[in-house]
Design an enzyme around this catalytic site. Structure first.
Site, PDB file in Angstrom:
ATOM      1  N   ASP A 123     -23.115 -17.388 -14.658  1.00  0.00           N
ATOM      2  CA  ASP A 123     -21.985 -17.068 -13.751  1.00  0.00           C
ATOM      3  C   ASP A 123     -21.510 -15.152 -14.347  1.00  0.00           C
ATOM      4  O   ASP A 123     -21.162 -15.036 -15.637  1.00  0.00           O
ATOM      5  CB  ASP A 123     -20.453 -17.661 -14.490  1.00  0.00           C
ATOM      6  CG  ASP A 123     -18.696 -17.879 -13.786  1.00  0.00           C
ATOM      7  OD1 ASP A 123     -19.164 -16.695 -12.764  1.00  0.00           O
ATOM      8  OD2 ASP A 123     -18.413 -18.527 -13.944  1.00  0.00           O
ATOM      9  N   ASP A 326     -20.253 -11.379  -7.318  1.00  0.00           N
ATOM     10  CA  ASP A 326     -19.748 -12.791  -8.231  1.00  0.00           C
ATOM     11  C   ASP A 326     -21.828 -13.719  -7.600  1.00  0.00           C
ATOM     12  O   ASP A 326     -21.550 -13.758  -6.086  1.00  0.00           O
ATOM     13  CB  ASP A 326     -18.549 -13.578  -7.946  1.00  0.00           C
ATOM     14  CG  ASP A 326     -18.840 -14.574  -8.364  1.00  0.00           C
ATOM     15  OD1 ASP A 326     -18.702 -14.851  -9.640  1.00  0.00           O
ATOM     16  OD2 ASP A 326     -17.396 -15.028  -7.841  1.00  0.00           O
TER      17      ASP A 326
END
Ligand SMILES: *[C@@H]1O[C@H](CO)[C@@H](O)[C@H](O)[C@H]1NC(C)=O
Length: 448
Positions: A123, A326
């Site tokens: 992440d 992201d």
């Protein structure tokens, strides 16, 4: 126009979870580690873990919106301390039914001595690495591999509450650390009711056989709930001091890159180290200041083109709230004015195809079930620094069935919300995070 001779099989879109597998290094002198990316779930997966529980596209998109809402809250600092401690509470249930964190990517790393393999969701939007740990004092969700047992490792140790690294948790997690019989306690939550709470610890981390990090700081989770699927936890690649990128900085120089493959039968890569992204095909845009001080990597979109024509979008639409890139957000979120312009131009270009109903947050969909050949307009993004990035065809549409194929973009609800360059749009691109050089690079066709 991007022309398809026939509709690709359904597995080219839809649930996109990848498994990163260690790749043998070609050259021992090379100061980097490379891992191979393959699909973990989805219709074409060879791994087919827990297939019955694989989420629908609707569920993935709903979960994606939860993540986006959480990012918007974090960046607008609307989330109060009270909100944080409330969501840390163990009585909050994880959402049932969506047990596979789709739209996420999994990396397999080794932890402890002897080393145990753990599949972690990677992440770029968070910092703390954690895994579920025995004895799971409060709760552990079901995971694929055996749960990590610190008592079976000779290199594990707890971090003391008095240690200065304990206080670093405040910026890495957004929560003040706790203290239990002098052991530092972390707590982190992800906005979709997922959370992990446990001992802050250090341990030997093995990325590849030659890339081993002693005293890697991570969370040993004793109370874990949420949408992490079969993954054992999370690998934080954000910008904070506790992220993997910072903890491995002396070896890799704060550079990593990845490529997310377009189909489950093809492979991508996750590469750490200075030689990542040295190809001349990579074009760099500066990391923007807008998301500075957060975990996120900010960049500045300055325009969007469709079919080779620049859309009429005021630059201020993008500069207002800025944009982040992201790895964990599936669908790119654009400022309202930018999305309207893109949608209108896309509809115009696609007007010969029958439109159909919305798919969750995706409102521009087509029934292509009667077509063996169809064309979609090329879409390119312009970033500051004169960088133009042509999206791969796989980065434009999202669908699970040919009767409902949708434009894979959504608009933010207001101009003050940050834009997000999501992982569908990143497919097949080589994406290079050069944190040391304060820039993010894009290259075409980094994988298939
Ligand atoms: C770590 O701290 C917890 C809580 O104080 C304790 O129960 C556990 O035994 C400690 N583990 C080690 C290896 O010191």
């Amino acid at each position: 126009m991007v022309r398809y001779l026939s509709l690709p099989s359904p597995c080219w879109v839809g649930p996109i979870t990848f498994l990163f597998l260690p790749l043998p290094k070609k050259d021992g002198s090379d100061k980097r580690a490379s891992l191979t990316v393959v699909h973990k779930h989805g219709p074409c997966s060879t791994l087919k873990l827990d297939k019955a529980k694989a989420p629908t596209v609707d569920e993935i998109l709903e979960q994606d919106q939860s993540r986006v809402n959480s990012i918007h809250s974090r960046l607008s600092k609307k989330l109060s301390r009270d909100d944080l401690s409330a969501s840390k509470d163990s009585t909050i249930p994880a959402k049932s039914g969506s047990t596979i964190g789709s739209g996420n990517y999994i990396v397999t790393v080794g932890l402890g001595t002897p080393k145990k393999d753990l599949s972690l969701i990677f992440d770029t939007g968070s910092d703390l690495t954690w895994t579920q740990c025995k004895p799971c004092a409060r709760s552990c969700y079901q995971q694929k591999e055996p749960t990590f047992d610190p008592s079976q490792s000779t290199t594990y140790s707890n971090i003391s509450c008095r240690s200065s690294v304990c206080s670093q948790l405040t910026s890495a997690t957004g929560n003040t650390p706790g203290c239990s019989t002098s052991t530092c306690i972390y707590g982190i939550q992800y906005g979709d009711q997922s959370f992990s709470v446990g001992f802050f610890s250090k341990e030997k981390l093995t990325l590849t056989s030659t890339d081993v990090f002693n005293n890697f700081l991570f969370g040993c989770g004793q109370n874990n709930q949420g949408l992490f699927g079969g993954a054992a936890g999370l690998l934080g690649l954000g910008r904070d001091a506790l992220s993997l990128v910072e903890q491995t900085a002396s070896k890799y120089g704060r550079v990593f890159s990845y490529c997310l493959p377009s189909t489950s039968s093809s492979t991508g890569h996750l590469t750490f180290g200075k030689s990542a992204g040295t190809s001349s095909a990579i074009k760099f845009t500066p990391l923007s200041k807008s998301a500075q001080g957060s975990s996120f990597y900010g960049l500045d979109i300055v325009g969007i083109s469709l079919g080779g024509r620049k859309l009429s979008i005021p630059t201020s639409a993008f500069s207002n709230a800025g944009t982040i890139i992201d790895s964990g957000t599936v669908i790119t979120r654009l400022p309202p004015a930018a999305y309207s312009a893109l949608k209108a131009a896309f509809r115009q270009a696609m007007k010969k195809y029958p439109s159909t109903g919305a798919l969750s947050i995706l409102d521009t969909c087509y029934d292509l079930s009667k077509y063996t050949t169809f064309s979609i307009p090329k879409i390119s993004f312009s970033f500051s620094g004169g960088v133009n990035v042509d999206l791969d065809a796989a980065g434009i549409l999202y669908a699970q069935k040919t009767s409902q194929v949708c434009l894979a973009f959504a608009g933010n609800s207001d101009d003050s919300s940050v834009g997000i360059f999501g992982n569908v749009q990143q497919k097949r691109l080589d994406v290079v995070y050069d944190v040391a050089g304060a820039r993010v690079g894009f290259g075409p066709a980094g994988c298939t």
